[in-house]
Motif scaffolding. Structure first.
Motif, PDB file in Angstrom:
ATOM      1  N   GLN A 456      18.567  74.277 -36.334  1.00 50.05           N
ATOM      2  CA  GLN A 456      18.568  74.890 -37.714  1.00 50.05           C
ATOM      3  C   GLN A 456      19.038  74.021 -38.767  1.00 50.05           C
ATOM      4  O   GLN A 456      18.700  73.631 -39.914  1.00 50.05           O
ATOM      5  CB  GLN A 456      19.002  76.204 -37.973  1.00 50.05           C
ATOM      6  CG  GLN A 456      18.336  77.304 -36.990  1.00 50.05           C
ATOM      7  CD  GLN A 456      17.020  77.456 -37.892  1.00 50.05           C
ATOM      8  OE1 GLN A 456      16.728  77.246 -38.785  1.00 50.05           O
ATOM      9  NE2 GLN A 456      16.056  78.167 -37.029  1.00 50.05           N
ATOM     10  N   ARG A 457      20.305  73.445 -38.272  1.00 55.47           N
ATOM     11  CA  ARG A 457      21.122  72.392 -39.178  1.00 55.47           C
ATOM     12  C   ARG A 457      20.273  70.913 -39.605  1.00 55.47           C
ATOM     13  O   ARG A 457      20.184  70.766 -40.649  1.00 55.47           O
ATOM     14  CB  ARG A 457      22.393  72.183 -38.904  1.00 55.47           C
ATOM     15  CG  ARG A 457      23.466  73.290 -38.972  1.00 55.47           C
ATOM     16  CD  ARG A 457      24.937  72.723 -38.766  1.00 55.47           C
ATOM     17  NE  ARG A 457      25.083  72.362 -37.268  1.00 55.47           N
ATOM     18  CZ  ARG A 457      25.576  73.186 -36.347  1.00 55.47           C
ATOM     19  NH1 ARG A 457      25.774  74.507 -36.707  1.00 55.47           N
ATOM     20  NH2 ARG A 457      25.595  72.677 -35.110  1.00 55.47           N
ATOM     21  N   GLN A 458      19.750  70.648 -38.526  1.00 54.93           N
ATOM     22  CA  GLN A 458      18.712  69.477 -38.536  1.00 54.93           C
ATOM     23  C   GLN A 458      17.721  69.927 -39.234  1.00 54.93           C
ATOM     24  O   GLN A 458      17.451  68.778 -40.014  1.00 54.93           O
ATOM     25  CB  GLN A 458      18.123  69.094 -37.108  1.00 54.93           C
ATOM     26  CG  GLN A 458      17.682  67.807 -36.999  1.00 54.93           C
ATOM     27  CD  GLN A 458      17.121  67.361 -35.675  1.00 54.93           C
ATOM     28  OE1 GLN A 458      17.434  68.108 -34.573  1.00 54.93           O
ATOM     29  NE2 GLN A 458      16.414  66.380 -35.371  1.00 54.93           N
ATOM     30  N   ILE A 460      17.442  71.796 -41.869  1.00 53.24           N
ATOM     31  CA  ILE A 460      17.814  71.735 -42.985  1.00 53.24           C
ATOM     32  C   ILE A 460      17.976  70.414 -43.685  1.00 53.24           C
ATOM     33  O   ILE A 460      17.693  70.024 -44.920  1.00 53.24           O
ATOM     34  CB  ILE A 460      19.064  72.622 -43.175  1.00 53.24           C
ATOM     35  CG1 ILE A 460      18.919  74.217 -42.706  1.00 53.24           C
ATOM     36  CG2 ILE A 460      19.881  72.370 -44.579  1.00 53.24           C
ATOM     37  CD1 ILE A 460      20.206  74.950 -42.779  1.00 53.24           C
ATOM     38  N   GLU A 461      18.492  69.644 -42.925  1.00 52.51           N
ATOM     39  CA  GLU A 461      18.670  68.198 -43.459  1.00 52.51           C
ATOM     40  C   GLU A 461      17.419  67.334 -43.555  1.00 52.51           C
ATOM     41  O   GLU A 461      17.242  66.835 -44.614  1.00 52.51           O
ATOM     42  CB  GLU A 461      19.567  67.307 -42.436  1.00 52.51           C
ATOM     43  CG  GLU A 461      21.000  67.886 -42.167  1.00 52.51           C
ATOM     44  CD  GLU A 461      21.892  67.130 -41.066  1.00 52.51           C
ATOM     45  OE1 GLU A 461      21.066  66.071 -40.195  1.00 52.51           O
ATOM     46  OE2 GLU A 461      23.033  67.209 -40.649  1.00 52.51           O
TER      47      GLU A 461
END
Length: 663
Positions: A456-458, A460-461
């Protein structure tokens, strides 16, 4: 419902002001209409309906008549006998506020329409009634409040007071209003100083739980919270807070605004309300220049600096975009935030920001009261539990004796419990093993969750990077639109030049048509002359030399006309070439032709008509030359004696059928 509550607060002050004996009742004669109190109700002069005449009449009369004034200021049709019919069964005794409420609701408040009257005039009416009895100004002139400032504070008090009678303002609202007034004067009061001031006022109003309006006005007149500020400064601060809270002015000030048609910049005084943004010629607000209606579909955007203006922003509505410029970045931020607040209120269906804030503060106070009541209830419950505990301790002492007697039984019970404990321990060990297995499964699940969170963080980036690229594309699109605007302006200038050259070409065409008409007239004169020569055939021998000279001159004229026609044909071809070039649509990036003699905007049908006119003129010139040659040959035949019979003259039909050579 909210409007009715606000009106009832002001009417309550007016009603209690008529209660001279403070018995809670008012004489019916003080509530009657003018028509039932000895003054004729009809006919009334038109000026009788004006608000200024109401106040003048109230000052002149000793006993105020409340109902008539309410009818007039609320713009409700007068009902002179309504009060008498409502209280027909009663005598002429006084009427209490509870007895007056049904009449007030039925004949006055139920007929009130929001927006049909001026709320400030209504408040001023009720203030005039109550101030005569309750508000006393220092005769020595030591009061800080003028009558207008006291009236505005009275309106602010009514706005922030509780919906309970008698009307009071709780300390929290007093603190809120004091901070508003002090911040308008750029003053700040410490928390301890403010609490001390409110504590002094609370000691005077312990029985009511808040301040009355007269205590509130006395607090300002005493100057204890104002730190020696001047009367004018205080008046300006009260007026600003009055506009913000009562008139719902979210923000006001000077801004530069760009015109819609002339596109020039002008400084205007703007006043923002939840439903609209009005602008005036000056801060006196006498000359309104326009209104920007706000709705949930409006938006406000910050613009880059251009055209020598900085700190720019725009308000976009469904029909138009308004460009404005603030004095600095802070003012732009405040204005954009205030306009966004107004748009949010429109989207939420709310008409007043401070009414919403007042309701939220009231709900917070109610929640605090509920928490305080719950806390007191909890303390009471704990106290009861303490008493219960003491009672149980006493019972425990009584049971100790019984416990010693039961020690033997307890020993047996202990053995039995030991067995049960061992069984329980085995069961707990089984549960512990199950818990270990559950913990291992939970740990594996947590690892899966962490992997999902990393993905999920990837994501978002990646989305942030995509947003940055979209913003860059948006900037490029804005730049392309500006370039397109400049190209359109250049194309407009080019079209204007084409229209000017078209006018010149039309003038040239008219000159050519006049020249063709003149040549046709000359041709007709020549034909008449030839007819005269044919009639005077018998005297041709004597006039032969003269005829030859005339023929030579005619030939020279024809040759000159042909030369002019050839030159005109060359010019027409040249203009056709230039017009074909100009009729080609102009696109961004095309080079403009540099020919100085080109005219734009000329239409093909005009050129076609001009070519046909030139061809007809050439044909007529050729026919004329052939006619003159034929006549000369006819004249020469009799002289030579070769043939006595004259050659037949060409008919008009033959002239028409004979094709003329075209150059």
């Amino acid at each position: 419902m909210a409007l009715r509550k606000e009106l009832l607060k002001s009417i309550w002050y007016a009603f209690t002001a008529l209660d001279v004996e403070k018995s809670g009742k008012v004489s019916k004669s003080q509530l009657k209409d003018f028509g039932t109190n000895g003054i004729p109700s009809t006919p009334r002069p038109p000026a009788w309906q004006t608000f200024s005449l109401i106040l003048l009449t109230m000052r002149q009369r000793r006993r105020e008549v409340l109902s008539h004034n309410l009818y007039t200021v609320l713009h409700i049709p007068h009902d002179p006998v309504a009060l008498e019919e409502h209280f027909r069964d009663d005598d002429d005794g006084p009427v209490s506020s509870q007895g007056y409420m049904p009449y007030l609701n039925k004949y006055i408040l139920d007929k009130v329409e929001e927006g049909a009257f001026i709320k400030e005039h209504f408040d001023e009416l009720c203030w005039t009634l109550t101030a005569k009895k309750n508000y006393r100004v220092d005769s020595n002139g030591n009061s800080l409040l003028s009558n207008q400032d006291a009236f505005r504070l009275w309106c602010l008090f009514n706005f922030l007071s509780e919906d309970k009678y008698p009307l009071i303002m709780v300390p929290d609202e007093v603190e809120y209003l004091l901070k508003k007034v002090l911040s308008s004067m750029s003053l700040e009061m410490g928390l301890g100083e403010l609490e001390e001031l409110l504590a002094q006022e609370a000691q005077e109003a312990q029985s009511t739980g808040g301040l009355s309006v007269w205590q509130f006005l006395e607090l300002f007149n005493s100057g204890r919270c104002l730190r020696g500020v001047g009367r004018d400064t205080l008046s300006m601060a009260i007026h600003e807070v009055y506009q913000e809270l009562i008139q719902d002015v979210l923000k006001q000030g000077y801004l530069w605004k760009r015109g819609h048609l002339r596109r020039n910049w002008a400084e205007r005084w703007f006043q923002l309300q939840p439903s609209c943004l009005c602008y005036f010629g000056s801060e006196e607000c006498k000359e309104q220049r326009g209104t920007i209606q706000l709705d949930p579909h409006c938006c406000v955007e910050v613009l880059p600096d251009r055209d020598g203006k900085r700190c720019m922003f725009c308000v976009k509505t469904a029909s138009r975009t308004y460009e404005m410029s603030a004095s600095d970045t802070r003012q732009r931020q405040e204005w954009t935030a205030a306009i966004q607040t107004a748009i949010r209120l429109q989207a939420e269906g709310k008409t007043s920001l401070h009414k919403d804030l007042k309701q939220k503060r009231r709900e917070q106070r109610e929640q605090r009261e509920k928490r305080r009541a719950a806390k007191e209830e909890e303390l009471l419950r704990l106290q009861q539990l303490q008493e219960e505990k003491e009672r149980k301790l006493q019972e425990l002492e009584l049971l100790q004796e019984a416990q010693r007697q039961a020690e033997r039984l307890l020993q047996e019970e202990e053995d039995r419990r030991r067995c049960q404990h061992q069984e329980l321990q085995q069961a707990l060990e089984c549960q512990l093993r199950e818990a270990e297995q559950a913990r291992a499964s939970m740990q594996a699940e947590m690892e899966l969750k962490e992997e999902e969170a990393a993905r999920q963080r990837q994501r978002i980036e990646e989305l942030e990077e995509m947003q940055q690229r979209l913003q860059e594309a948006l900037h490029l699109e804005v730049k392309a639109r500006r370039d397109e605007e400049s190209v359109r302006l250049a194309q407009t200038r080019l079209l204007e030049e084409e229209e000017e050259k078209l006018k010149q070409l039309m003038q040239l065409k008219e000159e050519q048509e006049r020249y063709i008409e003149q040549a046709q007239q000359e041709k007709e004169e020549l034909q008449q002359e030839m007819a005269q020569q044919s009639r005077s055939l018998q005297q041709a021998q004597l006039q032969l030399e003269e005829v030859r000279q005339n023929r030579q001159r005619a030939d020279e004229d024809v040759e000159a006309a042909q030369r002019k026609l050839r030159q005109a044909s060359t010019n027409v071809k040249h203009w056709n070439i230039q017009m074909n070039r100009l009729m080609h649509p102009i696109e961004p990036g095309d080079k403009r032709p540099t020919t100085s003699s080109s005219f734009t905007g000329f239409q093909a049908p005009l050129l076609a008509r001009r070519d046909s006119s030139l061809k007809r003129l050439t044909r007529w010139g050729s026919q004329g030359s052939r006619t003159s040659l034929a006549n000369s040959s006819e004249l020469q035949k009799p002289l030579n004696g070769e043939n006595d019979t004259p050659a037949p003259a060409s008919t008009p039909q033959e002239d028409k059928l004979d094709p003329a050579p075209e150059n």
